[in-house]
Design a protein around this motif. Structure first.
Motif, short mmCIF file in Angstrom:
data_model
loop_
_atom_site.label_atom_id
_atom_site.label_comp_id
_atom_site.label_asym_id
_atom_site.label_seq_id
_atom_site.Cartn_x
_atom_site.Cartn_y
_atom_site.Cartn_z
N VAL A 140 25.60 8.67 17.00
CA VAL A 140 24.77 7.56 17.17
C VAL A 140 23.26 7.84 17.17
O VAL A 140 22.39 7.05 16.74
CB VAL A 140 24.95 6.43 18.38
N THR A 199 33.49 8.92 15.76
CA THR A 199 33.79 8.85 17.20
C THR A 199 32.46 8.64 17.86
O THR A 199 31.22 8.90 17.26
CB THR A 199 34.43 10.11 17.60
N GLU A 200 32.51 7.47 18.85
CA GLU A 200 31.15 7.36 19.54
C GLU A 200 30.82 8.40 20.39
O GLU A 200 31.24 8.38 21.57
CB GLU A 200 31.55 5.98 20.30
N THR A 201 29.85 8.94 20.06
CA THR A 201 29.37 10.20 20.60
C THR A 201 27.84 10.05 20.32
O THR A 201 27.27 9.60 19.41
CB THR A 201 29.86 11.56 20.04
N VAL A 213 36.00 2.67 15.81
CA VAL A 213 35.75 4.11 16.06
C VAL A 213 36.44 4.65 17.21
O VAL A 213 37.04 3.81 18.03
CB VAL A 213 34.05 4.27 16.23
N ARG A 217 21.87 1.68 15.79
CA ARG A 217 23.22 2.37 16.18
C ARG A 217 24.22 1.35 16.09
O ARG A 217 25.36 1.92 15.87
CB ARG A 217 22.89 2.97 17.54
N GLN A 218 24.22 0.37 16.57
CA GLN A 218 25.37 -0.84 16.70
C GLN A 218 25.97 -0.73 15.13
O GLN A 218 27.07 -0.89 14.88
CB GLN A 218 25.10 -2.03 17.40
N LEU A 242 27.83 1.94 13.97
CA LEU A 242 29.29 1.93 14.72
C LEU A 242 30.03 0.69 13.74
O LEU A 242 31.22 1.07 13.45
CB LEU A 242 29.04 1.84 15.81
#
Length: 248
Positions: A189, A183-185, A213, A197-198, A201
């Motif tokens: 990241v 989950t993008e949190t 995600v 970070r990308q 993800l």
């Protein structure tokens, strides 16, 4: 009419990510929500963002005195607790070769000890029919390189959920575990430097059946369901909200 009208619910680690999104969803459903965070600045920022229906309390789940103060604040409101989401916790990457006693102890203390003593401390406040939702992880049932300590801690949380479901049934208290997929949190990241970070993800999304995600709001919807009377015949369950990553 919301599904949680007039209920009082505690969300630990409610200042960002899944915790903040869950607090917002619970308020929208009519609950009064206590949110905690480890710094006063982050608690104040979250409370300002959430607006009416929230009480922010600075509290670290690894410090028993902080938990005692939190219990005092909730008790002073006079309505007890109808729900609890033990969202606070976290972990960092460390391979077996790099593992240290300090890292292992910190991970277990945050995710296992913090969960145990949060639930223990609020037990006297839980009203009949209350619902507890524990924060699990897909890592608990997968072999994720360099995430052994975190995975082990979340496997322990899942086991505790089963035990507590049996122990608290006589009080009409339900205990379930929500298991988010990637989950993008900030908690995800920030495991890597900003320039990676990308890529992190994208790597996480590649392992998900839906090829993306999750959003914190999607996890929050499942938590709200488990905290509501709509899940009244569920206890001891493990609810995966993972885009199919651990199912297919």
């Amino acid at each position: 009419m919301g599904t949680l009208n007039d209920k009082t619910i505690l969300v630990t680690g409610g200042t960002s990510g899944i915790g903040l999104a869950t607090a917002r969803r619970l308020i929208d459903e009519g609950a009064h929500v206590f949110v905690t965070g480890r710094t006063q600045a982050r608690v104040d920022e979250a409370a300002a963002t959430l607006g009416d229906g929230v009480t922010g309390v600075r509290s670290d789940i690894t410090v028993l005195e902080d938990l005692d103060h939190l219990v005092e604040q909730i008790a002073a409101r006079g309505n007890g607790l109808d729900g609890l989401f033990t969202n606070a916790g976290g972990g960092e990457f460390a391979t077996l070769e790099d593992e240290t006693p300090e890292h292992l102890a910190d991970t277990l203390n945050r995710n296992v000890g913090g969960t145990v003593f949060t639930v223990q401390k609020v037990l006297p406040l839980l009203n009949p029919g209350a619902s507890i939702v524990l924060a699990g992880s897909t890592a608990a049932t997968r072999g994720v390189p360099a995430f052994g300590a975190y995975a082990a801690s979340k496997a322990a949380v899942r086991s505790l959920g089963r035990t507590w479901a049996a122990e608290l049934a006589d009080r009409g208290i339900r205990v379930n575990t929500v298991v988010p997929g990637p989950t993008e949190t900030p908690g995800l990241v920030e495991l890597v430097p900003a320039d990676q970070r990308q890529a992190l993800l994208d790597e996480q999304a590649a392992d998900v059946v839906q090829k993306r995600v999750g959003a914190p709001e999607e996890i929050a919807a499942a938590v709200a369901f488990l905290l509501s009377d709509s899940s009244s015949f569920m206890t001891g369950s493990e609810v995966f909200v993972d885009g199919g990553s651990n199912q297919v």
